[in-house]
Scaffold this motif. Structure first.
Motif, mmCIF file in Angstrom:
data_model
loop_
_atom_site.group_PDB
_atom_site.id
_atom_site.type_symbol
_atom_site.label_atom_id
_atom_site.label_comp_id
_atom_site.label_asym_id
_atom_site.label_seq_id
_atom_site.Cartn_x
_atom_site.Cartn_y
_atom_site.Cartn_z
ATOM 1 N N ASN A 56 0.854 -1.186 0.000
ATOM 2 C CA ASN A 56 0.000 0.000 0.000
ATOM 3 C C ASN A 56 0.889 1.234 0.000
ATOM 4 O O ASN A 56 1.465 1.596 1.034
ATOM 5 C CB ASN A 56 -0.917 -0.003 1.228
ATOM 6 C CG ASN A 56 -1.913 1.126 1.215
ATOM 7 O OD1 ASN A 56 -1.593 2.265 0.874
ATOM 8 N ND2 ASN A 56 -3.152 0.829 1.592
ATOM 9 N N PRO A 57 1.042 1.903 -1.146
ATOM 10 C CA PRO A 57 1.950 3.045 -1.225
ATOM 11 C C PRO A 57 1.658 4.147 -0.212
ATOM 12 O O PRO A 57 2.594 4.736 0.351
ATOM 13 C CB PRO A 57 1.747 3.550 -2.659
ATOM 14 C CG PRO A 57 1.297 2.348 -3.422
ATOM 15 C CD PRO A 57 0.443 1.591 -2.458
ATOM 16 N N GLU A 58 0.391 4.419 0.033
ATOM 17 C CA GLU A 58 0.057 5.500 0.967
ATOM 18 C C GLU A 58 0.526 5.169 2.382
ATOM 19 O O GLU A 58 1.080 6.023 3.082
ATOM 20 C CB GLU A 58 -1.449 5.752 0.955
ATOM 21 C CG GLU A 58 -1.976 6.294 -0.368
ATOM 22 C CD GLU A 58 -1.257 7.570 -0.803
ATOM 23 O OE1 GLU A 58 -1.004 8.435 0.070
ATOM 24 O OE2 GLU A 58 -0.941 7.692 -1.997
ATOM 25 N N LYS A 78 4.371 5.420 2.520
ATOM 26 C CA LYS A 78 4.842 6.809 2.601
ATOM 27 C C LYS A 78 4.640 7.380 3.996
ATOM 28 O O LYS A 78 5.447 8.187 4.469
ATOM 29 C CB LYS A 78 4.104 7.662 1.564
ATOM 30 C CG LYS A 78 4.581 7.428 0.137
ATOM 31 C CD LYS A 78 3.972 8.400 -0.841
ATOM 32 C CE LYS A 78 2.506 8.113 -1.098
ATOM 33 N NZ LYS A 78 1.945 8.984 -2.162
ATOM 34 N N GLU A 107 5.008 3.877 -7.233
ATOM 35 C CA GLU A 107 3.691 3.433 -6.781
ATOM 36 C C GLU A 107 3.041 2.532 -7.829
ATOM 37 O O GLU A 107 2.372 1.547 -7.489
ATOM 38 C CB GLU A 107 2.813 4.636 -6.472
ATOM 39 C CG GLU A 107 3.345 5.489 -5.325
ATOM 40 C CD GLU A 107 2.458 6.674 -5.002
ATOM 41 O OE1 GLU A 107 1.227 6.524 -5.143
ATOM 42 O OE2 GLU A 107 2.986 7.738 -4.624
ATOM 43 N N ASN A 167 7.112 5.678 -11.962
ATOM 44 C CA ASN A 167 6.443 5.926 -10.686
ATOM 45 C C ASN A 167 6.483 4.657 -9.849
ATOM 46 O O ASN A 167 5.893 3.641 -10.223
ATOM 47 C CB ASN A 167 4.993 6.354 -10.957
ATOM 48 C CG ASN A 167 4.247 6.739 -9.689
ATOM 49 O OD1 ASN A 167 4.542 6.248 -8.601
ATOM 50 N ND2 ASN A 167 3.284 7.622 -9.830
ATOM 51 N N ALA A 181 10.028 4.420 0.985
ATOM 52 C CA ALA A 181 9.387 5.053 -0.172
ATOM 53 C C ALA A 181 10.418 5.831 -0.988
ATOM 54 O O ALA A 181 10.404 5.797 -2.233
ATOM 55 C CB ALA A 181 8.270 5.979 0.296
ATOM 56 N N TYR A 211 1.714 -1.296 -7.471
ATOM 57 C CA TYR A 211 0.370 -1.739 -7.857
ATOM 58 C C TYR A 211 0.441 -2.922 -8.819
ATOM 59 O O TYR A 211 -0.331 -3.891 -8.695
ATOM 60 C CB TYR A 211 -0.410 -0.597 -8.507
ATOM 61 C CG TYR A 211 -0.826 0.497 -7.557
ATOM 62 C CD1 TYR A 211 -1.386 0.197 -6.311
ATOM 63 C CD2 TYR A 211 -0.662 1.841 -7.895
ATOM 64 C CE1 TYR A 211 -1.774 1.213 -5.432
ATOM 65 C CE2 TYR A 211 -1.042 2.857 -7.020
ATOM 66 C CZ TYR A 211 -1.595 2.538 -5.797
ATOM 67 O OH TYR A 211 -1.968 3.536 -4.933
#
Length: 236
Positions: free
Chosen positions: A117-119, A122, A142, A140, A129, A146
């Protein structure tokens, strides 16, 4: 010297294997590559897959005129190596897998995907990150994450390396895992070792999953032991 190809893991890149490549350079012709969509390479439209990454290896070998190679594969790289060996047995002389996850199901895939989960990364581990951003620029990171998550979900539905597939792989294989790996269990590693006809098992003490936590000198030593042990039984 023998040709040795090093394959990186999920979210990784050839750069993560640079210290090991340097350590082994005096003993082998050592090669590394970035899988599609890793290390800054263009993200593939069709998504990530083990078959795609195996094709990357074949194309790299053709480009560098490598008839056959020994392969060291970390995590996902080991999975790709074994898939390649089953599909193109004449191109792979031996395989050393480290921290490779073999037991894929929808349940295990869901567990792994929750970590991608990138969020949250971060927020909770911003240093990681930043590392991923630098590793995969100009792409990217992220999107890399994904696409990796999508691939894992597909593996959960349809694993590429079933016990039956592993039973067809005749090359010498060293299956290695750390006893403190929180992503790969000893049980699944031992089961894979038992399914492979010509395998040996290595359990590294006090060892976790991340490649950078394992001393390069230890990996160099184990790879040399393995390739030396099989040298007399392999064609030149």
């Amino acid at each position: 010297m023998e040709n040795l190809l090093l394959l990186h893991g999920a979210l990784g890149a050839a750069s993560t294997l640079a210290p090991l490549k340097k350590a082994l350079a005096g003993e082998y012709n050592v090669y590394t590559l970035d899988f599609s969509g890793h290390g800054g390479l263009e993200l593939p439209e069709q998504g990530y897959s083990i078959a795609l990454f195996a094709q990357n290896v074949l194309e790299y070998m053709q480009e560098h005129q490598l008839e056959h190679v020994h392969i060291f594969g970390y995590s996902m790289g080991g999975y790709v190596a074994l898939y390649l060996a089953q599909q193109h047995p004449d191109r792979v002389k031996s395989i050393f897998t480290l921290a490779t996850k073999f037991a894929w199901s929808e349940e295990t895939a869901a567990k792994e995907v929750k970590l991608l989960n990138p969020e949250k990364i971060k927020e909770k581990v911003p240093k990681f990150a930043t590392i991923l951003a630098e590793r995969h620029t100009p792409q990217n990171w992220e999107q890399v994450m994904y696409k990796t998550a999508d691939m894992m979900q597909q593996l959960g539905k349809q694993p590429s390396l079933t016990p039956e597939v592993l039973s067809y792989i005749q090359q010498p294989v060293q299956v290695a895992v750390g006893d403190r790996d929180n992503m790969v269990t000893l049980e699944e590693t031992i089961q894979a070792y038992r399914n492979l006809p010509n395998a040996s098992l290595l359990i590294l003490p006090a060892t976790h999953h991340p490649l950078e936590t394992i001393p390069v000198s230890r990996l160099q030593h184990e790879i040399n032991l393995f390739t030396t042990s099989i040298a007399t039984s392999l064609p030149a």
